[in-house]
Design a protein around this motif. Sequence first.
Motif, PDB file in Angstrom:
ATOM      1  N   ALA B 257       0.838  -1.202   0.000  1.00 25.44           N
ATOM      2  CA  ALA B 257       0.000   0.000   0.000  1.00 25.44           C
ATOM      3  C   ALA B 257       0.870   1.248   0.000  1.00 25.44           C
ATOM      4  N   ALA B 258       1.933   1.226   0.793  1.00 23.42           N
ATOM      5  CA  ALA B 258       2.836   2.380   0.853  1.00 23.42           C
ATOM      6  C   ALA B 258       3.485   2.615  -0.512  1.00 23.42           C
ATOM      7  N   GLU B 259       3.830   1.538  -1.190  1.00 26.89           N
ATOM      8  CA  GLU B 259       4.445   1.652  -2.520  1.00 26.89           C
ATOM      9  C   GLU B 259       3.475   2.254  -3.535  1.00 26.89           C
ATOM     10  N   ILE B 260       2.226   1.814  -3.454  1.00 27.92           N
ATOM     11  CA  ILE B 260       1.223   2.338  -4.370  1.00 27.92           C
ATOM     12  C   ILE B 260       0.961   3.804  -4.073  1.00 27.92           C
ATOM     13  N   CYS B 261       1.021   4.126  -2.782  1.00 24.70           N
ATOM     14  CA  CYS B 261       0.580   5.423  -2.286  1.00 24.70           C
ATOM     15  C   CYS B 261       1.490   6.570  -2.718  1.00 24.70           C
ATOM     16  N   VAL B 262       2.783   6.352  -2.650  1.00 23.04           N
ATOM     17  CA  VAL B 262       3.705   7.455  -2.960  1.00 23.04           C
ATOM     18  C   VAL B 262       4.638   7.071  -4.112  1.00 23.04           C
ATOM     19  N   PRO B 263       5.082   8.050  -4.884  1.00 24.95           N
ATOM     20  CA  PRO B 263       6.041   7.746  -5.953  1.00 24.95           C
ATOM     21  C   PRO B 263       7.417   7.504  -5.346  1.00 24.95           C
ATOM     22  N   ASP B 264       8.297   6.893  -6.110  1.00 32.31           N
ATOM     23  CA  ASP B 264       9.671   6.694  -5.663  1.00 32.31           C
ATOM     24  C   ASP B 264      10.466   7.931  -6.061  1.00 32.31           C
ATOM     25  N   GLN B 265      11.146   8.547  -5.093  1.00 31.86           N
ATOM     26  CA  GLN B 265      11.845   9.790  -5.430  1.00 31.86           C
ATOM     27  C   GLN B 265      12.942   9.556  -6.468  1.00 31.86           C
ATOM     28  N   LYS B 266      13.433   8.341  -6.564  1.00 32.60           N
ATOM     29  CA  LYS B 266      14.412   8.032  -7.622  1.00 32.60           C
ATOM     30  C   LYS B 266      13.781   8.242  -9.002  1.00 32.60           C
ATOM     31  N   ASP B 267      12.540   7.785  -9.119  1.00 34.62           N
ATOM     32  CA  ASP B 267      11.827   7.976 -10.387  1.00 34.62           C
ATOM     33  C   ASP B 267      11.590   9.457 -10.658  1.00 34.62           C
ATOM     34  N   ILE B 268      11.289  10.190  -9.571  1.00 30.43           N
ATOM     35  CA  ILE B 268      11.034  11.626  -9.750  1.00 30.43           C
ATOM     36  C   ILE B 268      12.313  12.318 -10.214  1.00 30.43           C
ATOM     37  N   ILE B 269      13.444  11.937  -9.582  1.00 32.88           N
ATOM     38  CA  ILE B 269      14.715  12.558  -9.967  1.00 32.88           C
ATOM     39  C   ILE B 269      15.031  12.212 -11.428  1.00 32.88           C
ATOM     40  N   ASP B 270      14.757  10.964 -11.807  1.00 37.46           N
ATOM     41  CA  ASP B 270      14.931  10.582 -13.221  1.00 37.46           C
ATOM     42  C   ASP B 270      14.059  11.460 -14.113  1.00 37.46           C
ATOM     43  N   LEU B 271      12.819  11.648 -13.681  1.00 33.20           N
ATOM     44  CA  LEU B 271      11.877  12.441 -14.471  1.00 33.20           C
ATOM     45  C   LEU B 271      12.349  13.892 -14.558  1.00 33.20           C
ATOM     46  N   LEU B 272      12.832  14.411 -13.422  1.00 36.17           N
ATOM     47  CA  LEU B 272      13.338  15.791 -13.412  1.00 36.17           C
ATOM     48  C   LEU B 272      14.523  15.931 -14.367  1.00 36.17           C
ATOM     49  N   ASN B 273      15.417  14.949 -14.323  1.00 38.99           N
ATOM     50  CA  ASN B 273      16.562  14.983 -15.232  1.00 38.99           C
ATOM     51  C   ASN B 273      16.106  14.909 -16.682  1.00 38.99           C
ATOM     52  N   ASN B 274      15.112  14.056 -16.892  1.00 34.66           N
ATOM     53  CA  ASN B 274      14.556  13.921 -18.242  1.00 34.66           C
ATOM     54  C   ASN B 274      13.966  15.255 -18.712  1.00 34.66           C
ATOM     55  N   TYR B 275      13.225  15.903 -17.813  1.00 35.48           N
ATOM     56  CA  TYR B 275      12.644  17.210 -18.160  1.00 35.48           C
ATOM     57  C   TYR B 275      13.748  18.222 -18.473  1.00 35.48           C
ATOM     58  N   SER B 276      14.776  18.261 -17.594  1.00 33.19           N
ATOM     59  CA  SER B 276      15.869  19.214 -17.792  1.00 33.19           C
ATOM     60  C   SER B 276      16.547  18.976 -19.140  1.00 33.19           C
ATOM     61  N   ASP B 277      16.806  17.699 -19.419  1.00 28.83           N
ATOM     62  CA  ASP B 277      17.442  17.354 -20.700  1.00 28.83           C
ATOM     63  C   ASP B 277      16.597  17.840 -21.864  1.00 28.83           C
ATOM     64  N   ARG B 278      15.303  17.554 -21.762  1.00 29.85           N
ATOM     65  CA  ARG B 278      14.415  17.918 -22.872  1.00 29.85           C
ATOM     66  C   ARG B 278      14.353  19.432 -23.050  1.00 29.85           C
ATOM     67  N   LEU B 279      14.375  20.142 -21.924  1.00 30.28           N
ATOM     68  CA  LEU B 279      14.374  21.608 -22.006  1.00 30.28           C
ATOM     69  C   LEU B 279      15.629  22.086 -22.748  1.00 30.28           C
ATOM     70  N   SER B 280      16.788  21.514 -22.337  1.00 29.85           N
ATOM     71  CA  SER B 280      18.049  21.934 -22.951  1.00 29.85           C
ATOM     72  C   SER B 280      18.066  21.600 -24.440  1.00 29.85           C
ATOM     73  N   VAL B 281      17.654  20.377 -24.739  1.00 29.16           N
ATOM     74  CA  VAL B 281      17.665  19.945 -26.141  1.00 29.16           C
ATOM     75  C   VAL B 281      16.749  20.830 -26.982  1.00 29.16           C
ATOM     76  N   SER B 282      15.563  21.101 -26.447  1.00 33.23           N
ATOM     77  CA  SER B 282      14.608  21.909 -27.204  1.00 33.23           C
ATOM     78  C   SER B 282      15.140  23.307 -27.442  1.00 33.23           C
ATOM     79  N   LEU B 283      15.766  23.860 -26.388  1.00 32.86           N
ATOM     80  CA  LEU B 283      16.264  25.229 -26.538  1.00 32.86           C
ATOM     81  C   LEU B 283      17.415  25.271 -27.544  1.00 32.86           C
ATOM     82  N   SER B 284      18.346  24.303 -27.430  1.00 39.15           N
ATOM     83  CA  SER B 284      19.481  24.359 -28.365  1.00 39.15           C
ATOM     84  C   SER B 284      19.007  24.070 -29.781  1.00 39.15           C
TER      85      SER B 284
END
Lengths: 69, 422
Positions: B257-284
Amino acid sequence: MTEKTFEEKMDKLETLVKQLESGNNTLDESVKLYQEGISLAKECHQELQTAEKTIVSLKTETGLEDFSK
Amino acid sequence: MERKYLTVTALNRYLKYKFDNDMNLQKILLKAEISNFKRHSRGHLYLTLKDDKSEISAVMFLSDARTLNFLPKDGNQVIVEGHLSVYEVRGTYQIYIKNMSLDGVGDLYLAYERLKEELAKAGLFNEEHKLPLPKYPRTVGVITSETGAAVRDVINVIGIRYPITKIIVYPALVQGPNAKNSIVSQIEAANNDGLVDVLIVGRGGGSIEDLWAFNEEIVARAIYNSRIPIISAVGHETDTTIADFVSDKRASTPSHAAEICVPDQKDIIDLLNNYSDRLSVSLSLKHENNQKYYNQVVSSTVFKNPEKILESTKLKLLYLEDKLNAYKPSKQIEHYQDNILSFNNRLIQRMEYIILNKSKDFLSVTEKLELVNPLAIMKKGYTVVKQKDVIKKSVKEIDQSAPLVVDFYDGTVDCKIIEVKQ
Protein backbone atom coordinates in the motif's frame (compact mmCIF):
# COMPACT_ATOMS: atom_id res chain seq x y z
CA MET A 1 0.40 33.76 -3.86
CA THR A 2 0.72 30.61 -1.80
CA GLU A 3 3.58 28.21 -2.33
CA LYS A 4 2.81 25.70 -5.06
CA THR A 5 2.50 22.05 -4.10
CA PHE A 6 5.03 19.58 -5.38
CA GLU A 7 2.43 18.13 -7.68
CA GLU A 8 1.60 21.55 -9.12
CA LYS A 9 5.28 22.20 -9.73
CA MET A 10 5.74 18.85 -11.47
CA ASP A 11 2.66 19.45 -13.61
CA LYS A 12 3.81 22.96 -14.48
CA LEU A 13 7.22 21.61 -15.37
CA GLU A 14 5.70 19.02 -17.67
CA THR A 15 3.65 21.74 -19.38
CA LEU A 16 6.74 23.91 -19.85
CA VAL A 17 8.68 21.03 -21.39
CA LYS A 18 5.88 20.23 -23.81
CA GLN A 19 5.44 23.90 -24.69
CA LEU A 20 9.13 24.30 -25.43
CA GLU A 21 9.19 21.05 -27.39
CA SER A 22 6.31 22.23 -29.56
CA GLY A 23 8.72 24.73 -31.13
CA ASN A 24 5.96 27.28 -31.67
CA ASN A 25 7.73 29.99 -29.73
CA THR A 26 10.04 32.83 -30.53
CA LEU A 27 13.60 32.50 -29.34
CA ASP A 28 12.79 34.99 -26.61
CA GLU A 29 9.86 32.95 -25.36
CA SER A 30 11.88 29.76 -25.64
CA VAL A 31 14.61 31.16 -23.46
CA LYS A 32 12.01 32.21 -20.88
CA LEU A 33 10.36 28.76 -20.95
CA TYR A 34 13.75 27.15 -20.58
CA GLN A 35 14.75 29.33 -17.65
CA GLU A 36 11.46 28.83 -15.87
CA GLY A 37 11.59 25.07 -16.47
CA ILE A 38 15.15 24.64 -15.32
CA SER A 39 14.61 26.65 -12.16
CA LEU A 40 11.45 24.63 -11.39
CA ALA A 41 13.33 21.38 -11.92
CA LYS A 42 16.05 22.59 -9.57
CA GLU A 43 13.47 23.62 -7.02
CA CYS A 44 11.81 20.19 -7.09
CA HIS A 45 15.16 18.49 -6.94
CA GLN A 46 16.15 20.55 -3.94
CA GLU A 47 12.84 19.89 -2.23
CA LEU A 48 13.43 16.15 -2.52
CA GLN A 49 17.00 16.35 -1.31
CA THR A 50 16.37 18.56 1.69
CA ALA A 51 13.72 16.20 3.07
CA GLU A 52 15.69 14.10 5.50
CA LYS A 53 13.12 12.12 7.37
CA THR A 54 9.43 11.73 6.97
CA ILE A 55 7.48 13.61 9.61
CA VAL A 56 5.10 11.18 11.28
CA SER A 57 2.34 12.33 13.59
CA LEU A 58 -0.17 10.44 15.66
CA LYS A 59 -3.72 11.68 15.81
CA THR A 60 -4.95 11.74 19.40
CA GLU A 61 -7.98 13.18 21.07
CA THR A 62 -6.09 16.38 21.77
CA GLY A 63 -4.60 16.75 18.31
CA LEU A 64 -1.44 15.67 16.53
CA GLU A 65 1.50 14.24 18.43
CA ASP A 66 4.96 13.44 17.22
CA PHE A 67 5.14 9.78 16.31
CA SER A 68 8.79 9.33 15.43
CA LYS A 69 10.30 6.05 16.34
CA MET B 1 -36.23 -77.43 6.47
CA GLU B 2 -34.67 -75.88 3.44
CA ARG B 3 -32.55 -72.78 4.12
CA LYS B 4 -33.09 -69.65 2.05
CA TYR B 5 -29.92 -68.00 0.73
CA LEU B 6 -29.70 -64.40 -0.31
CA THR B 7 -27.42 -63.02 -2.95
CA VAL B 8 -24.93 -60.32 -1.96
CA THR B 9 -26.58 -57.99 -4.37
CA ALA B 10 -29.95 -58.55 -2.77
CA LEU B 11 -28.53 -57.96 0.66
CA ASN B 12 -26.86 -54.73 -0.32
CA ARG B 13 -29.97 -53.62 -2.10
CA TYR B 14 -31.96 -54.34 1.06
CA LEU B 15 -29.49 -52.41 3.16
CA LYS B 16 -29.60 -49.49 0.78
CA TYR B 17 -33.37 -49.55 0.96
CA LYS B 18 -33.18 -49.48 4.77
CA PHE B 19 -30.72 -46.57 4.80
CA ASP B 20 -32.59 -44.55 2.24
CA ASN B 21 -35.84 -44.86 4.09
CA ASP B 22 -34.49 -43.80 7.46
CA MET B 23 -35.37 -40.16 7.74
CA ASN B 24 -32.63 -39.62 10.30
CA LEU B 25 -30.02 -40.51 7.72
CA GLN B 26 -31.39 -38.27 4.98
CA LYS B 27 -30.12 -35.08 6.49
CA ILE B 28 -27.02 -35.39 8.58
CA LEU B 29 -25.06 -32.53 10.10
CA LEU B 30 -21.63 -33.67 11.11
CA LYS B 31 -18.60 -32.13 12.78
CA ALA B 32 -15.41 -33.92 11.89
CA GLU B 33 -11.79 -33.77 10.77
CA ILE B 34 -10.75 -34.54 7.20
CA SER B 35 -8.29 -37.32 6.45
CA ASN B 36 -7.35 -39.38 3.37
CA PHE B 37 -8.46 -36.49 1.21
CA LYS B 38 -8.34 -37.34 -2.49
CA ARG B 39 -9.50 -35.39 -5.50
CA HIS B 40 -10.59 -37.68 -8.32
CA SER B 41 -9.53 -36.75 -11.82
CA ARG B 42 -13.16 -36.10 -12.66
CA GLY B 43 -13.37 -33.59 -9.82
CA HIS B 44 -15.22 -35.66 -7.24
CA LEU B 45 -13.77 -35.51 -3.75
CA TYR B 46 -13.16 -38.67 -1.71
CA LEU B 47 -12.29 -38.35 1.95
CA THR B 48 -12.62 -39.84 5.36
CA LEU B 49 -14.35 -37.93 8.16
CA LYS B 50 -13.19 -38.79 11.62
CA ASP B 51 -13.02 -37.84 15.23
CA ASP B 52 -10.65 -39.21 17.82
CA LYS B 53 -12.43 -42.57 18.05
CA SER B 54 -14.22 -43.29 14.81
CA GLU B 55 -14.36 -42.60 11.10
CA ILE B 56 -16.66 -42.75 8.11
CA SER B 57 -16.13 -42.61 4.34
CA ALA B 58 -17.42 -39.60 2.48
CA VAL B 59 -17.77 -38.44 -1.09
CA MET B 60 -18.53 -35.03 -2.53
CA PHE B 61 -19.48 -34.95 -6.16
CA LEU B 62 -18.12 -32.31 -8.50
CA SER B 63 -21.46 -30.49 -8.79
CA ASP B 64 -21.43 -29.87 -5.03
CA ALA B 65 -17.66 -29.48 -4.69
CA ARG B 66 -17.81 -26.47 -7.02
CA THR B 67 -19.47 -24.38 -4.33
CA LEU B 68 -16.67 -24.89 -1.80
CA ASN B 69 -15.10 -21.63 -0.66
CA PHE B 70 -11.93 -23.28 0.63
CA LEU B 71 -9.49 -25.98 -0.46
CA PRO B 72 -10.09 -28.96 1.86
CA LYS B 73 -7.04 -30.74 3.15
CA ASP B 74 -6.21 -33.38 5.74
CA GLY B 75 -6.58 -32.08 9.27
CA ASN B 76 -9.23 -29.48 8.46
CA GLN B 77 -11.97 -29.30 11.03
CA VAL B 78 -15.14 -29.15 9.02
CA ILE B 79 -18.88 -28.95 9.28
CA VAL B 80 -20.61 -31.22 6.84
CA GLU B 81 -24.15 -31.46 5.59
CA GLY B 82 -25.25 -34.51 3.62
CA HIS B 83 -27.07 -37.81 3.63
CA LEU B 84 -26.08 -41.40 4.26
CA SER B 85 -26.40 -44.18 1.72
CA VAL B 86 -24.97 -47.52 0.65
CA TYR B 87 -22.69 -48.09 -2.27
CA GLU B 88 -24.04 -51.44 -3.36
CA VAL B 89 -21.07 -52.47 -5.49
CA ARG B 90 -18.75 -52.40 -2.51
CA GLY B 91 -21.20 -52.89 0.27
CA THR B 92 -20.00 -49.83 2.01
CA TYR B 93 -21.96 -47.01 3.47
CA GLN B 94 -20.81 -43.46 3.20
CA ILE B 95 -21.80 -39.90 3.63
CA TYR B 96 -22.69 -37.99 0.46
CA ILE B 97 -21.63 -34.42 1.20
CA LYS B 98 -23.84 -31.59 -0.02
CA ASN B 99 -22.13 -28.68 1.78
CA MET B 100 -18.90 -28.46 3.65
CA SER B 101 -17.27 -25.48 5.38
CA LEU B 102 -14.43 -24.96 7.78
CA ASP B 103 -15.60 -25.39 11.33
CA GLY B 104 -15.74 -22.18 13.37
CA VAL B 105 -15.54 -19.88 10.39
CA GLY B 106 -18.28 -21.47 8.44
CA ASP B 107 -20.79 -18.87 9.52
CA LEU B 108 -18.28 -16.13 8.84
CA TYR B 109 -17.82 -17.37 5.29
CA LEU B 110 -21.51 -17.41 4.74
CA ALA B 111 -21.79 -13.91 6.13
CA TYR B 112 -18.88 -12.79 3.96
CA GLU B 113 -20.41 -14.23 0.82
CA ARG B 114 -23.80 -12.79 1.60
CA LEU B 115 -22.45 -9.29 2.29
CA LYS B 116 -20.20 -9.36 -0.76
CA GLU B 117 -23.12 -10.22 -2.98
CA GLU B 118 -25.35 -7.62 -1.39
CA LEU B 119 -22.83 -4.79 -1.67
CA ALA B 120 -21.92 -5.78 -5.21
CA LYS B 121 -25.59 -5.63 -6.12
CA ALA B 122 -25.85 -2.19 -4.50
CA GLY B 123 -23.01 -1.04 -6.78
CA LEU B 124 -20.50 -0.26 -4.02
CA PHE B 125 -17.72 -2.05 -5.88
CA ASN B 126 -18.37 -0.33 -9.20
CA GLU B 127 -15.41 1.20 -10.99
CA GLU B 128 -17.12 4.58 -11.35
CA HIS B 129 -17.06 5.07 -7.56
CA LYS B 130 -13.29 4.61 -7.39
CA LEU B 131 -11.47 7.84 -6.59
CA PRO B 132 -8.16 8.49 -8.33
CA LEU B 133 -5.08 8.45 -6.10
CA PRO B 134 -2.98 11.62 -5.88
CA LYS B 135 0.27 11.44 -7.82
CA TYR B 136 2.34 13.28 -5.25
CA PRO B 137 0.50 13.15 -1.90
CA ARG B 138 1.54 15.82 0.59
CA THR B 139 0.19 13.93 3.58
CA VAL B 140 -0.72 10.27 3.87
CA GLY B 141 -3.12 9.05 6.54
CA VAL B 142 -2.74 5.56 7.97
CA ILE B 143 -5.62 3.92 9.79
CA THR B 144 -4.31 0.92 11.67
CA SER B 145 -3.02 -0.12 15.05
CA GLU B 146 -0.31 2.30 16.15
CA THR B 147 1.53 -0.59 17.78
CA GLY B 148 1.31 -3.11 14.96
CA ALA B 149 3.83 -4.11 12.33
CA ALA B 150 1.68 -2.59 9.59
CA VAL B 151 2.23 1.02 10.67
CA ARG B 152 6.00 0.47 10.85
CA ASP B 153 6.05 -1.08 7.39
CA VAL B 154 4.14 1.84 5.92
CA ILE B 155 6.35 4.47 7.62
CA ASN B 156 9.52 2.69 6.51
CA VAL B 157 8.52 2.28 2.90
CA ILE B 158 7.27 5.85 2.56
CA GLY B 159 10.38 7.17 4.34
CA ILE B 160 12.58 5.46 1.76
CA ARG B 161 10.52 6.16 -1.35
CA TYR B 162 9.20 9.64 -0.79
CA PRO B 163 10.32 11.23 2.47
CA ILE B 164 8.92 14.68 1.63
CA THR B 165 5.43 13.46 2.32
CA LYS B 166 4.03 13.66 5.85
CA ILE B 167 2.28 10.81 7.60
CA ILE B 168 -0.56 11.05 10.08
CA VAL B 169 -1.40 7.85 11.93
CA TYR B 170 -5.04 7.47 12.92
CA PRO B 171 -4.80 4.74 15.55
CA ALA B 172 -7.53 2.13 15.34
CA LEU B 173 -8.30 -1.23 16.83
CA VAL B 174 -7.94 -3.72 14.03
CA GLN B 175 -9.23 -6.86 15.68
CA GLY B 176 -11.80 -7.79 18.26
CA PRO B 177 -15.42 -6.78 18.61
CA ASN B 178 -14.70 -3.03 18.78
CA ALA B 179 -12.45 -2.96 15.73
CA LYS B 180 -15.19 -2.16 13.19
CA ASN B 181 -16.41 0.90 15.09
CA SER B 182 -12.88 2.07 15.72
CA ILE B 183 -11.97 1.84 12.02
CA VAL B 184 -15.19 3.57 10.95
CA SER B 185 -14.73 6.46 13.37
CA GLN B 186 -11.14 7.03 12.24
CA ILE B 187 -12.14 7.04 8.57
CA GLU B 188 -14.72 9.68 9.47
CA ALA B 189 -12.21 11.61 11.59
CA ALA B 190 -9.71 11.71 8.72
CA ASN B 191 -12.42 13.01 6.41
CA ASN B 192 -13.43 15.67 8.92
CA ASP B 193 -9.84 16.76 9.55
CA GLY B 194 -9.13 17.08 5.83
CA LEU B 195 -5.40 16.89 6.50
CA VAL B 196 -4.52 13.93 4.32
CA ASP B 197 -4.65 13.40 0.54
CA VAL B 198 -4.95 9.65 0.71
CA LEU B 199 -5.66 6.99 3.35
CA ILE B 200 -4.19 3.58 3.90
CA VAL B 201 -6.59 1.38 5.89
CA GLY B 202 -5.44 -2.02 7.00
CA ARG B 203 -3.46 -4.31 9.20
CA GLY B 204 -0.97 -7.11 8.99
CA GLY B 205 -1.72 -10.77 8.50
CA GLY B 206 -3.77 -12.93 10.83
CA SER B 207 -6.52 -15.52 10.93
CA ILE B 208 -9.79 -14.88 9.22
CA GLU B 209 -11.31 -13.96 12.57
CA ASP B 210 -8.49 -11.46 13.14
CA LEU B 211 -9.18 -9.77 9.82
CA TRP B 212 -12.92 -9.88 10.26
CA ALA B 213 -13.46 -6.19 10.96
CA PHE B 214 -12.57 -5.55 7.32
CA ASN B 215 -15.49 -7.72 6.26
CA GLU B 216 -18.04 -5.74 8.23
CA GLU B 217 -20.68 -3.79 6.37
CA ILE B 218 -20.24 -0.55 8.34
CA VAL B 219 -16.53 -0.56 7.50
CA ALA B 220 -17.32 -1.18 3.84
CA ARG B 221 -19.79 1.69 3.81
CA ALA B 222 -17.39 4.03 5.61
CA ILE B 223 -14.76 3.28 2.97
CA TYR B 224 -17.32 3.81 0.24
CA ASN B 225 -18.43 7.15 1.72
CA SER B 226 -14.94 8.51 2.24
CA ARG B 227 -14.16 11.58 0.14
CA ILE B 228 -10.48 10.82 0.61
CA PRO B 229 -9.25 8.01 -1.64
CA ILE B 230 -8.56 4.84 0.34
CA ILE B 231 -6.06 2.08 -0.28
CA SER B 232 -6.98 -1.13 1.51
CA ALA B 233 -4.13 -3.19 2.91
CA VAL B 234 -5.37 -6.16 4.86
CA GLY B 235 -3.31 -9.18 5.81
CA HIS B 236 -1.30 -11.09 3.27
CA GLU B 237 -1.62 -11.45 -0.45
CA THR B 238 -4.00 -14.40 -0.19
CA ASP B 239 -6.44 -12.62 2.08
CA THR B 240 -9.30 -10.88 0.37
CA THR B 241 -11.76 -8.84 2.38
CA ILE B 242 -14.84 -6.79 1.58
CA ALA B 243 -12.72 -3.71 2.27
CA ASP B 244 -10.55 -4.70 -0.70
CA PHE B 245 -13.53 -4.71 -3.05
CA VAL B 246 -14.94 -1.40 -1.92
CA SER B 247 -11.68 0.55 -1.55
CA ASP B 248 -10.40 2.79 -4.33
CA LYS B 249 -7.28 0.67 -4.66
CA ARG B 250 -6.42 -2.70 -3.23
CA ALA B 251 -2.96 -3.43 -1.90
CA SER B 252 -1.92 -6.94 -0.96
CA THR B 253 -0.03 -5.86 2.16
CA PRO B 254 0.59 -2.63 4.10
CA SER B 255 4.07 -2.31 2.55
CA HIS B 256 2.53 -2.69 -0.89
CA ALA B 257 0.00 0.00 0.00
CA ALA B 258 2.84 2.38 0.85
CA GLU B 259 4.44 1.65 -2.52
CA ILE B 260 1.22 2.34 -4.37
CA CYS B 261 0.58 5.42 -2.29
CA VAL B 262 3.71 7.46 -2.96
CA PRO B 263 6.04 7.75 -5.95
CA ASP B 264 9.67 6.69 -5.66
CA GLN B 265 11.84 9.79 -5.43
CA LYS B 266 14.41 8.03 -7.62
CA ASP B 267 11.83 7.98 -10.39
CA ILE B 268 11.03 11.63 -9.75
CA ILE B 269 14.71 12.56 -9.97
CA ASP B 270 14.93 10.58 -13.22
CA LEU B 271 11.88 12.44 -14.47
CA LEU B 272 13.34 15.79 -13.41
CA ASN B 273 16.56 14.98 -15.23
CA ASN B 274 14.56 13.92 -18.24
CA TYR B 275 12.64 17.21 -18.16
CA SER B 276 15.87 19.21 -17.79
CA ASP B 277 17.44 17.35 -20.70
CA ARG B 278 14.42 17.92 -22.87
CA LEU B 279 14.37 21.61 -22.01
CA SER B 280 18.05 21.93 -22.95
CA VAL B 281 17.66 19.95 -26.14
CA SER B 282 14.61 21.91 -27.20
CA LEU B 283 16.26 25.23 -26.54
CA SER B 284 19.48 24.36 -28.36
CA LEU B 285 17.40 22.99 -31.22
CA LYS B 286 15.55 26.29 -31.30
CA HIS B 287 18.86 28.12 -31.24
CA GLU B 288 20.26 25.90 -33.98
CA ASN B 289 17.24 26.50 -36.16
CA ASN B 290 17.53 30.23 -35.65
CA GLN B 291 21.24 30.03 -36.46
CA LYS B 292 20.46 28.11 -39.61
CA TYR B 293 17.87 30.65 -40.59
CA TYR B 294 20.28 33.47 -39.83
CA ASN B 295 22.99 31.84 -41.92
CA GLN B 296 20.57 31.36 -44.72
CA VAL B 297 19.56 35.00 -44.61
CA VAL B 298 23.12 36.24 -44.33
CA SER B 299 24.28 34.06 -47.18
CA SER B 300 21.50 35.23 -49.45
CA THR B 301 22.60 37.41 -52.42
CA VAL B 302 21.14 40.51 -50.88
CA PHE B 303 23.60 40.42 -48.05
CA LYS B 304 26.43 38.67 -49.81
CA ASN B 305 26.59 40.84 -52.97
CA PRO B 306 24.54 43.90 -52.33
CA GLU B 307 26.11 45.52 -55.44
CA LYS B 308 24.35 42.82 -57.46
CA ILE B 309 21.06 44.29 -56.50
CA LEU B 310 22.45 47.75 -57.35
CA GLU B 311 23.62 46.47 -60.65
CA SER B 312 20.28 45.29 -61.73
CA THR B 313 18.78 48.50 -60.44
CA LYS B 314 21.30 50.43 -62.42
CA LEU B 315 20.46 48.51 -65.53
CA LYS B 316 16.86 49.24 -65.02
CA LEU B 317 17.64 52.87 -64.48
CA LEU B 318 19.55 53.04 -67.73
CA TYR B 319 16.77 51.42 -69.58
CA LEU B 320 14.28 53.87 -68.14
CA GLU B 321 16.54 56.75 -68.96
CA ASP B 322 16.68 55.63 -72.56
CA LYS B 323 12.98 55.36 -72.68
CA LEU B 324 12.61 58.76 -71.11
CA ASN B 325 15.06 60.30 -73.52
CA ALA B 326 13.15 58.91 -76.40
CA TYR B 327 10.21 60.96 -75.30
CA LYS B 328 12.13 64.14 -74.46
CA PRO B 329 10.37 67.25 -76.05
CA SER B 330 13.57 68.53 -77.66
CA LYS B 331 13.87 65.21 -79.35
CA GLN B 332 10.35 65.51 -80.52
CA ILE B 333 10.95 68.95 -81.88
CA GLU B 334 14.08 67.77 -83.59
CA HIS B 335 12.13 64.95 -84.98
CA TYR B 336 9.43 67.26 -86.29
CA GLN B 337 11.97 69.66 -87.64
CA ASP B 338 13.51 66.82 -89.51
CA ASN B 339 10.13 66.02 -90.84
CA ILE B 340 9.52 69.55 -91.92
CA LEU B 341 12.84 69.68 -93.66
CA SER B 342 12.20 66.53 -95.46
CA PHE B 343 8.75 67.71 -96.48
CA ASN B 344 10.25 70.94 -97.66
CA ASN B 345 12.81 69.20 -99.72
CA ARG B 346 10.30 66.96 -101.20
CA LEU B 347 8.09 69.94 -101.99
CA ILE B 348 10.88 71.79 -103.73
CA GLN B 349 11.84 68.73 -105.68
CA ARG B 350 8.28 68.28 -106.68
CA MET B 351 7.92 71.91 -107.72
CA GLU B 352 11.07 71.75 -109.79
CA TYR B 353 9.87 68.67 -111.43
CA ILE B 354 6.51 70.21 -112.25
CA ILE B 355 8.11 73.37 -113.57
CA LEU B 356 10.48 71.39 -115.70
CA ASN B 357 7.63 69.44 -117.16
CA LYS B 358 5.53 72.50 -117.77
CA SER B 359 8.32 74.29 -119.65
CA LYS B 360 8.81 71.20 -121.76
CA ASP B 361 5.10 71.29 -122.59
CA PHE B 362 5.30 74.95 -123.36
CA LEU B 363 8.10 74.45 -125.87
CA SER B 364 6.27 71.72 -127.71
CA VAL B 365 3.06 73.78 -127.79
CA THR B 366 4.95 76.78 -129.18
CA GLU B 367 6.33 74.63 -131.90
CA LYS B 368 2.88 73.36 -132.70
CA LEU B 369 1.56 76.88 -132.60
CA GLU B 370 4.27 77.88 -135.03
CA LEU B 371 3.02 75.30 -137.46
CA VAL B 372 -0.43 76.87 -137.60
CA ASN B 373 0.71 80.46 -137.46
CA PRO B 374 -1.17 82.19 -140.35
CA LEU B 375 1.68 84.61 -140.84
CA ALA B 376 3.91 81.65 -141.56
CA ILE B 377 1.44 80.36 -144.15
CA MET B 378 0.97 83.84 -145.67
CA LYS B 379 4.72 84.02 -146.14
CA LYS B 380 4.27 81.16 -148.52
CA GLY B 381 2.02 83.33 -150.71
CA TYR B 382 -1.38 83.11 -149.09
CA THR B 383 -3.42 86.21 -148.34
CA VAL B 384 -6.53 86.92 -146.36
CA VAL B 385 -9.45 88.75 -147.98
CA LYS B 386 -11.69 90.81 -145.75
CA GLN B 387 -14.59 93.14 -146.37
CA LYS B 388 -15.42 95.45 -143.49
CA ASP B 389 -13.00 93.48 -141.23
CA VAL B 390 -14.77 90.18 -141.91
CA ILE B 391 -12.70 87.42 -143.46
CA LYS B 392 -14.29 86.25 -146.70
CA LYS B 393 -13.91 82.55 -147.41
CA SER B 394 -16.22 82.38 -150.50
CA VAL B 395 -17.04 84.45 -153.56
CA LYS B 396 -20.66 84.40 -152.55
CA GLU B 397 -19.87 86.40 -149.41
CA ILE B 398 -18.46 89.24 -151.48
CA ASP B 399 -20.35 92.53 -151.63
CA GLN B 400 -19.53 94.06 -155.00
CA SER B 401 -20.23 97.55 -153.80
CA ALA B 402 -17.81 97.50 -150.86
CA PRO B 403 -14.04 97.83 -151.02
CA LEU B 404 -11.99 94.69 -150.51
CA VAL B 405 -9.00 94.53 -148.18
CA VAL B 406 -6.28 91.91 -148.88
CA ASP B 407 -3.93 91.14 -146.02
CA PHE B 408 -0.37 90.11 -146.86
CA TYR B 409 2.01 89.00 -144.29
CA ASP B 410 3.81 92.27 -144.51
CA GLY B 411 0.96 94.75 -145.19
CA THR B 412 -2.50 95.31 -146.73
CA VAL B 413 -3.87 96.32 -150.11
CA ASP B 414 -7.21 98.13 -150.58
CA CYS B 415 -8.84 97.01 -153.75
CA LYS B 416 -11.83 97.87 -155.95
CA ILE B 417 -13.98 95.08 -157.24
CA ILE B 418 -14.32 95.06 -160.97
CA GLU B 419 -16.27 92.03 -161.51
CA VAL B 420 -17.41 89.02 -159.53
CA LYS B 421 -17.33 85.75 -161.32
CA GLN B 422 -18.57 82.48 -160.24
